[in-house]
Design a protein around this motif. Sequence first.
Motif, PDB file in Angstrom:
ATOM      1  N   ALA A 175     -62.923  47.409  46.108  1.00 24.56           N
ATOM      2  CA  ALA A 175     -62.599  48.140  45.036  1.00 24.56           C
ATOM      3  C   ALA A 175     -61.839  49.343  44.836  1.00 24.56           C
ATOM      4  O   ALA A 175     -61.487  49.758  43.270  1.00 24.56           O
ATOM      5  CB  ALA A 175     -64.407  48.906  44.640  1.00 24.56           C
ATOM      6  N   LEU A 176     -61.533  49.393  46.184  1.00 24.28           N
ATOM      7  CA  LEU A 176     -61.092  51.091  46.025  1.00 24.28           C
ATOM      8  C   LEU A 176     -59.788  50.725  45.376  1.00 24.28           C
ATOM      9  O   LEU A 176     -58.827  51.328  45.073  1.00 24.28           O
ATOM     10  CB  LEU A 176     -60.962  51.625  47.100  1.00 24.28           C
ATOM     11  N   ALA A 177     -58.859  49.534  46.447  1.00 20.43           N
ATOM     12  CA  ALA A 177     -57.752  49.199  46.259  1.00 20.43           C
ATOM     13  C   ALA A 177     -57.492  49.003  44.796  1.00 20.43           C
ATOM     14  O   ALA A 177     -56.380  48.880  43.651  1.00 20.43           O
ATOM     15  CB  ALA A 177     -57.297  47.933  47.127  1.00 20.43           C
ATOM     16  N   LEU A 178     -58.922  48.063  43.798  1.00 16.73           N
ATOM     17  CA  LEU A 178     -58.719  47.861  42.368  1.00 16.73           C
ATOM     18  C   LEU A 178     -58.390  49.032  41.518  1.00 16.73           C
ATOM     19  O   LEU A 178     -57.815  49.146  39.876  1.00 16.73           O
ATOM     20  CB  LEU A 178     -59.472  47.349  41.723  1.00 16.73           C
ATOM     21  N   ALA A 179     -59.204  50.187  42.040  1.00 21.17           N
ATOM     22  CA  ALA A 179     -59.233  50.883  41.027  1.00 21.17           C
ATOM     23  C   ALA A 179     -58.144  51.773  41.600  1.00 21.17           C
ATOM     24  O   ALA A 179     -57.488  52.016  40.124  1.00 21.17           O
ATOM     25  CB  ALA A 179     -60.466  52.135  42.112  1.00 21.17           C
ATOM     26  N   GLU A 180     -57.679  52.508  42.596  1.00 22.75           N
ATOM     27  CA  GLU A 180     -55.787  52.741  42.430  1.00 22.75           C
ATOM     28  C   GLU A 180     -55.056  51.772  41.257  1.00 22.75           C
ATOM     29  O   GLU A 180     -53.824  52.081  41.288  1.00 22.75           O
ATOM     30  CB  GLU A 180     -55.858  52.647  44.206  1.00 22.75           C
ATOM     31  N   LEU A 181     -55.142  50.372  41.560  1.00 20.79           N
ATOM     32  CA  LEU A 181     -54.075  49.930  40.516  1.00 20.79           C
ATOM     33  C   LEU A 181     -54.390  49.892  39.209  1.00 20.79           C
ATOM     34  O   LEU A 181     -53.584  50.374  38.945  1.00 20.79           O
ATOM     35  CB  LEU A 181     -53.900  48.451  40.808  1.00 20.79           C
ATOM     36  N   LEU A 182     -55.764  50.225  39.309  1.00 20.05           N
ATOM     37  CA  LEU A 182     -55.981  50.684  37.644  1.00 20.05           C
ATOM     38  C   LEU A 182     -54.894  51.883  37.018  1.00 20.05           C
ATOM     39  O   LEU A 182     -54.631  52.286  36.191  1.00 20.05           O
ATOM     40  CB  LEU A 182     -57.491  50.895  37.386  1.00 20.05           C
ATOM     41  N   VAL A 183     -55.384  52.663  38.364  1.00 16.04           N
ATOM     42  CA  VAL A 183     -54.990  53.962  37.971  1.00 16.04           C
ATOM     43  C   VAL A 183     -53.058  54.260  37.921  1.00 16.04           C
ATOM     44  O   VAL A 183     -52.884  54.884  37.824  1.00 16.04           O
ATOM     45  CB  VAL A 183     -55.390  55.326  38.412  1.00 16.04           C
ATOM     46  N   SER A 184     -52.732  53.081  38.607  1.00 17.69           N
ATOM     47  CA  SER A 184     -51.631  53.486  38.597  1.00 17.69           C
ATOM     48  C   SER A 184     -50.382  52.951  37.504  1.00 17.69           C
ATOM     49  O   SER A 184     -49.402  53.619  37.570  1.00 17.69           O
ATOM     50  CB  SER A 184     -51.399  52.582  39.968  1.00 17.69           C
ATOM     51  N   GLY A 185     -51.384  52.691  36.198  1.00 17.45           N
ATOM     52  CA  GLY A 185     -50.726  51.476  34.991  1.00 17.45           C
ATOM     53  C   GLY A 185     -49.795  50.633  35.440  1.00 17.45           C
ATOM     54  O   GLY A 185     -48.923  50.135  34.760  1.00 17.45           O
ATOM     55  N   ALA A 186     -49.688  50.243  36.860  1.00 16.62           N
ATOM     56  CA  ALA A 186     -49.456  49.121  36.691  1.00 16.62           C
ATOM     57  C   ALA A 186     -49.725  47.538  36.326  1.00 16.62           C
ATOM     58  O   ALA A 186     -50.399  47.620  36.339  1.00 16.62           O
ATOM     59  CB  ALA A 186     -48.378  48.491  39.105  1.00 16.62           C
ATOM     60  N   PRO A 187     -48.437  46.586  35.985  1.00 11.92           N
ATOM     61  CA  PRO A 187     -49.311  45.210  35.561  1.00 11.92           C
ATOM     62  C   PRO A 187     -50.346  44.728  36.421  1.00 11.92           C
ATOM     63  O   PRO A 187     -50.861  44.738  37.688  1.00 11.92           O
ATOM     64  CB  PRO A 187     -47.988  45.206  35.423  1.00 11.92           C
ATOM     65  N   SER A 199     -51.060  42.158  46.162  1.00 10.80           N
ATOM     66  CA  SER A 199     -50.375  43.225  47.218  1.00 10.80           C
ATOM     67  C   SER A 199     -51.610  44.357  47.105  1.00 10.80           C
ATOM     68  O   SER A 199     -51.799  45.076  48.682  1.00 10.80           O
ATOM     69  CB  SER A 199     -49.053  43.744  46.217  1.00 10.80           C
ATOM     70  N   ALA A 200     -52.287  44.821  46.337  1.00  9.42           N
ATOM     71  CA  ALA A 200     -53.484  46.303  46.324  1.00  9.42           C
ATOM     72  C   ALA A 200     -54.157  45.295  47.320  1.00  9.42           C
ATOM     73  O   ALA A 200     -54.611  46.966  48.233  1.00  9.42           O
ATOM     74  CB  ALA A 200     -54.488  46.191  45.177  1.00  9.42           C
ATOM     75  N   PHE A 201     -55.140  44.316  47.620  1.00 13.12           N
ATOM     76  CA  PHE A 201     -55.523  43.974  48.984  1.00 13.12           C
ATOM     77  C   PHE A 201     -55.090  44.265  49.928  1.00 13.12           C
ATOM     78  O   PHE A 201     -55.592  45.070  51.680  1.00 13.12           O
ATOM     79  CB  PHE A 201     -56.562  42.968  48.901  1.00 13.12           C
ATOM     80  N   THR A 202     -53.624  43.495  50.116  1.00 12.26           N
ATOM     81  CA  THR A 202     -53.627  43.635  51.340  1.00 12.26           C
ATOM     82  C   THR A 202     -52.739  45.019  52.162  1.00 12.26           C
ATOM     83  O   THR A 202     -52.863  45.797  53.699  1.00 12.26           O
ATOM     84  CB  THR A 202     -51.859  42.321  51.749  1.00 12.26           C
ATOM     85  N   THR A 203     -52.404  45.490  50.835  1.00 14.90           N
ATOM     86  CA  THR A 203     -51.466  47.530  51.699  1.00 14.90           C
ATOM     87  C   THR A 203     -53.137  47.841  51.392  1.00 14.90           C
ATOM     88  O   THR A 203     -53.057  48.881  52.777  1.00 14.90           O
ATOM     89  CB  THR A 203     -51.640  48.422  50.086  1.00 14.90           C
ATOM     90  N   ALA A 204     -54.309  48.143  51.284  1.00 13.95           N
ATOM     91  CA  ALA A 204     -55.664  48.618  51.530  1.00 13.95           C
ATOM     92  C   ALA A 204     -55.865  48.384  52.897  1.00 13.95           C
ATOM     93  O   ALA A 204     -56.529  48.978  53.607  1.00 13.95           O
ATOM     94  CB  ALA A 204     -56.629  48.409  50.097  1.00 13.95           C
ATOM     95  N   PHE A 205     -55.909  46.800  53.078  1.00 15.81           N
ATOM     96  CA  PHE A 205     -56.163  46.737  54.374  1.00 15.81           C
ATOM     97  C   PHE A 205     -55.353  47.417  55.768  1.00 15.81           C
ATOM     98  O   PHE A 205     -56.172  48.036  56.302  1.00 15.81           O
ATOM     99  CB  PHE A 205     -56.353  44.733  54.065  1.00 15.81           C
ATOM    100  N   HIS A 206     -54.170  46.426  55.486  1.00 13.45           N
ATOM    101  CA  HIS A 206     -53.228  47.393  56.181  1.00 13.45           C
ATOM    102  C   HIS A 206     -53.040  49.141  56.916  1.00 13.45           C
ATOM    103  O   HIS A 206     -52.968  48.735  57.975  1.00 13.45           O
ATOM    104  CB  HIS A 206     -51.730  46.958  56.547  1.00 13.45           C
ATOM    105  N   ARG A 207     -53.237  50.157  55.497  1.00 12.23           N
ATOM    106  CA  ARG A 207     -53.085  50.955  56.011  1.00 12.23           C
ATOM    107  C   ARG A 207     -54.701  51.834  56.745  1.00 12.23           C
ATOM    108  O   ARG A 207     -54.756  52.584  57.053  1.00 12.23           O
ATOM    109  CB  ARG A 207     -53.060  51.466  54.541  1.00 12.23           C
ATOM    110  N   ASP A 208     -56.034  50.973  57.172  1.00  9.59           N
ATOM    111  CA  ASP A 208     -57.312  51.477  57.093  1.00  9.59           C
ATOM    112  C   ASP A 208     -57.944  50.618  57.576  1.00  9.59           C
ATOM    113  O   ASP A 208     -58.870  50.092  56.769  1.00  9.59           O
ATOM    114  CB  ASP A 208     -57.390  51.999  55.856  1.00  9.59           C
ATOM    115  N   PRO A 209     -56.569  49.399  58.132  1.00  7.98           N
ATOM    116  CA  PRO A 209     -58.126  47.890  59.154  1.00  7.98           C
ATOM    117  C   PRO A 209     -59.416  48.705  59.646  1.00  7.98           C
ATOM    118  O   PRO A 209     -59.234  49.786  59.627  1.00  7.98           O
ATOM    119  CB  PRO A 209     -57.467  48.030  60.460  1.00  7.98           C
ATOM    120  N   ARG A 210     -60.535  47.664  58.848  1.00  8.08           N
ATOM    121  CA  ARG A 210     -61.633  47.974  58.610  1.00  8.08           C
ATOM    122  C   ARG A 210     -62.395  46.833  59.265  1.00  8.08           C
ATOM    123  O   ARG A 210     -62.531  45.880  58.553  1.00  8.08           O
ATOM    124  CB  ARG A 210     -62.227  49.070  58.331  1.00  8.08           C
ATOM    125  N   GLU A 211     -64.184  46.412  59.795  1.00 11.93           N
ATOM    126  CA  GLU A 211     -65.120  46.014  59.936  1.00 11.93           C
ATOM    127  C   GLU A 211     -65.666  45.748  59.045  1.00 11.93           C
ATOM    128  O   GLU A 211     -65.026  46.619  58.154  1.00 11.93           O
ATOM    129  CB  GLU A 211     -65.596  46.480  61.483  1.00 11.93           C
TER     130      GLU A 211
END
Length: 277
Positions: A53-65, A73-85
């Motif tokens: 949800a955070l990944a989608l929120a960040e994409l929305l506020v970024s103004g990117a298409p 890309s947002a999902f992969t970025t969010a996961f790799h910067r903060d791997p978690r269970e």
Amino acid sequence: MLVELAIGDAYGAGFEYADADHVSRHNTLAAYVRNPVHPGLAPGRYTDDTQMALALAELLVSGAPWTAVSIASAFTTAFHRDPREGYARGFQGFLGSVRTGEEFLARIRPDSDKSGAAMRVAPVGLLPDVADVLHHSDVQARVTHDTPDGLASARAAALAVHYCHRGLGPVADVGAWVADRLGSPVWATPWRGAVGAKGVMSARAALTALATGGSLSAVLRACVAFTGDVDTVAAIALAAASGSDEIAADLPASLVDGLEDGPFGRTHLSAVDALLP
């Protein structure tokens, strides 16, 4: 909204698929608890529901298409910067093995009807009209859950947020409103019993708990009381409930203060929240 979603996710994670005795003894909102089924997840840590949800929120506020590639890309970025269970093991391994949105889309099999598209869609519900909400919900759902139930459950979860945050009617009528918009009476039918992995189950249970209203605490306890996949139910319901004028914002300080606050924790969630529509 994102903080409440994360609290619902993190609190519910202590009860996900735990037995009814564990739920009845510990579903008091006094504190985050360790899940006996998944003891490796520390109390107060959110899971995949919030991270995506955070990944989608960040994409929305970024103004990117708002495209499949940008979402992946947002999902992969969010996961790799903060791997978690908290992810399903297969999908966690998949995320760990891809680095770009293009690679994600080339390798994913988007045929799931589980709750992944519904659990993360809440930020989309803040968009200004129903047509926007449905379009954005569908685009993100198709990345991983391009099935009739995957799409429908995401739409229902997003519309619940839209209804509550826009004050479109009494919270008790949220299921009927969603049912009318989606052309299916199932969304107005109260959920009963344990919640399985299917997206329709989680979304229906969330609508049922949300419609009871009263307070965020009452909604959260009702979500967990279903048993089963309750972190997803709570994430969906609290994201919507947080915007309703009818629902008191009374989450205990122990849950607010106890929510993780690392680089992408409570403070970051609140900052992104402030930028959402």
